[in-house]
Design a protein around this motif. Structure first.
Motif, PDB file in Angstrom:
ATOM      1  N   SER A 278     -72.276 103.538  51.605  1.00  0.00           N
ATOM      2  CA  SER A 278     -72.550 102.188  51.096  1.00  0.00           C
ATOM      3  C   SER A 278     -73.459 102.233  49.881  1.00  0.00           C
ATOM      4  O   SER A 278     -73.221 101.542  48.879  1.00  0.00           O
ATOM      5  CB  SER A 278     -73.187 101.330  52.203  1.00  0.00           C
ATOM      6  N   GLU A 282     -72.664 100.909  46.158  1.00  0.00           N
ATOM      7  CA  GLU A 282     -73.534  99.877  45.585  1.00  0.00           C
ATOM      8  C   GLU A 282     -74.091 100.297  44.228  1.00  0.00           C
ATOM      9  O   GLU A 282     -74.240  99.461  43.317  1.00  0.00           O
ATOM     10  CB  GLU A 282     -74.689  99.575  46.542  1.00  0.00           C
ATOM     11  N   HIS A 346     -73.046  92.841  49.882  1.00  0.00           N
ATOM     12  CA  HIS A 346     -73.541  93.370  48.619  1.00  0.00           C
ATOM     13  C   HIS A 346     -72.524  93.127  47.515  1.00  0.00           C
ATOM     14  O   HIS A 346     -71.323  93.105  47.757  1.00  0.00           O
ATOM     15  CB  HIS A 346     -73.837  94.872  48.720  1.00  0.00           C
ATOM     16  N   ASN A 352     -68.256  90.180  46.106  1.00  0.00           N
ATOM     17  CA  ASN A 352     -68.870  91.176  46.977  1.00  0.00           C
ATOM     18  C   ASN A 352     -68.095  92.491  46.954  1.00  0.00           C
ATOM     19  O   ASN A 352     -66.951  92.556  46.504  1.00  0.00           O
ATOM     20  CB  ASN A 352     -69.018  90.637  48.404  1.00  0.00           C
ATOM     21  N   LEU A 353     -68.733  93.543  47.456  1.00  0.00           N
ATOM     22  CA  LEU A 353     -68.155  94.880  47.402  1.00  0.00           C
ATOM     23  C   LEU A 353     -66.920  95.023  48.280  1.00  0.00           C
ATOM     24  O   LEU A 353     -66.015  95.795  47.952  1.00  0.00           O
ATOM     25  CB  LEU A 353     -69.201  95.913  47.813  1.00  0.00           C
TER      26      LEU A 353
END
Length: 433
Positions: A278, A282, A346, A352-353
């Motif tokens: 993650s 990010e 995120h 968002n991702l």
């Protein structure tokens, strides 16, 4: 500089080289060598760069606990899907699909991401896996073109163009250091020097290359141009490597993870690795990740489980084994869901991702007890797809899973209409935007 007499009646020698300043560059096969007697993909829904994460399970997933009743978005959730219902509109479960011609039980682990039949003897050469195909064409945009990871073992489903397996990194703490702990300035400069030493081979042999092109026929000129283009692309990737070598790594607030020493703690190791994955996504350190979850023999520390994981996978329909295996796999799917939720929390102003990241979960085994490679378990999440709930294909005459790989490549902006044994894009899995 050595010149070549290209006006002679004899064929151009296969060993012909372009030379300049002490550098010699070989050529591809050209017609003139025969005897004289004879393209940054963006998510359409978010505007973010597209990403792909594959998680592959060595021992399959029980179909009766995974495959839901009903089709489409109105399906009735199965035992494993219960924990994913808050993500229902972001997840597609696919039943009745597999890689055509792939068999061999555990041996087919090598085919998960390549879809290449390996046979029972393993004598067939493998081909490039879908993650490495994406990394080859899109991976230069990040510091790490791809990450090949595992929770244990020394094998992965990731293969190069030449069919060589890429061994996985299995230590989350080492991965964290590679991603976020800077080398010393001296070490960074040493790495940058190594990259610079491979500078512009084409510039060094440019005059020889121009002379050669003038003397060739149109077909050979086109082939040589394609070859030189590939060399230029390699140089561009080297320039990117030099850029990253000279730049500090991204700073993160997270502390370095502690590796779990228990080799049987599959879920704990999966969670720790997912946390670092993650962070990698990010910080845009990479966009292509594969995490392999091999089937170890020990007892997975999940409440209610007291028999080894591999033994449970050979359940023979024994009810006690089936229930314990269900507990392990349920925990695995629950952790997968936690990873998806983390991505959904995120992103940036464009989205968002999770919407920018296709997260794919599958296994080479549809039935681990009898080593059947048909009816592979398939979960697809995020990625800007129009999710279909449950895509139910024929469990006796399976749908080609490589069609999903074509959809994935097109979703990443690649003009590709074929991968391995595909017959098109995946029916029922649309693209948003």
């Amino acid at each position: 500089m050595t010149s070549h007499n290209l006006h002679s009646r004899g064929p151009l020698k296969r060993r012909t080289l372009l030379r300049g300043s002490g550098v010699a560059m070989g050529l591809p096969f050209l017609s003139a060598m025969r005897s004289s007697f004879a393209g940054h993909a963006k998510s359409p829904s978010t505007g973010q760069a597209k990403r792909f994460v594959a998680m592959t399970v060595g021992l399959g997933l029980l179909p009766e606990n995974l495959v839901p009743d009903g089709e489409g978005m109105n399906y009735q959730p199965s035992r494993y899907l219960q924990s994913l219902q808050d993500l229902r509109d972001k997840v597609t479960v696919v039943s009745g699909s597999s890689h055509p011609g792939v068999n061999g039980g555990h041996r087919a682990e090598a085919s998960i991401l390549t879809a290449t039949p390996m046979g029972t003897s393993g004598a067939v050469n493998n081909t490039i896996s879908i993650d490495q195909y994406l990394a080859k064409h899109r991976g230069h945009q990040t510091r790490f073109p791809s990450l090949v990871l595992g929770t244990g073992g020394s094998t992965s489903p990731c293969y190069t163009e030449s069919g060589a397996m890429i061994p996985p990194l299995t230590s989350p703490s080492q991965l964290f250091a590679e991603l976020f702990v800077d080398d010393s300035p001296k070490e960074r400069e040493r790495h940058a020097d190594r990259v610079r030493q491979g500078r512009s081979i084409m510039d060094i042999v440019a005059d020889d290359a121009k002379s050669l092109q003038r003397e060739l026929g149109q077909g050979d000129r086109d082939r040589l141009d394609a070859y030189f283009t590939s060399v230029r692309q390699l140089e561009q990737r080297m320039q990117q490597s030099q850029k990253w070598a000279e730049m500090p790594k991204p700073a993160v607030e997270a502390t370095a993870p502690v590796d779990i020493r228990n080799p049987n703690d599959l879920i704990g190791r999966m969670k720790t690795m997912c946390d670092v994955i993650s962070l990698a996504l990010e910080t845009d350190s990479t966009r292509y990740v594969t995490l392999h979850l091999p089937g170890g023999g020990g007892v997975v520390p999940v409440e209610g489980v007291d028999e080894g994981y591999h033994s449970l996978s050979h359940h023979g329909r024994d009810e006690t084994k089936l229930e314990q295996l269900g507990l392990v796999e349920e925990a695995m799917i629950s952790q997968w869901g936690e990873f998806l939720r983390g991505l959904s929390q995120h992103g940036d102003a464009t989205g968002n991702l999770l919407d920018a990241t296709t997260v794919f979960l599958t296994s080479n085994l549809g039935n681990s007890s009898n080593h059947d490679n048909r009816n592979m378990p398939v979960l697809i999440a995020g990625g800007g797809f129009q999710h279909a709930g449950h895509l139910a294909f024929d469990r006796k005459n399976n749908y080609p899973l490589p069609n999903f790989y074509v959809s994935l490549l097109q979703q990443h902006g690649m003009e590709v209409d074929h991968f391995a044994s595909s017959t098109g894009t995946m029916t029922g899995l649309g693209i948003t935007g």
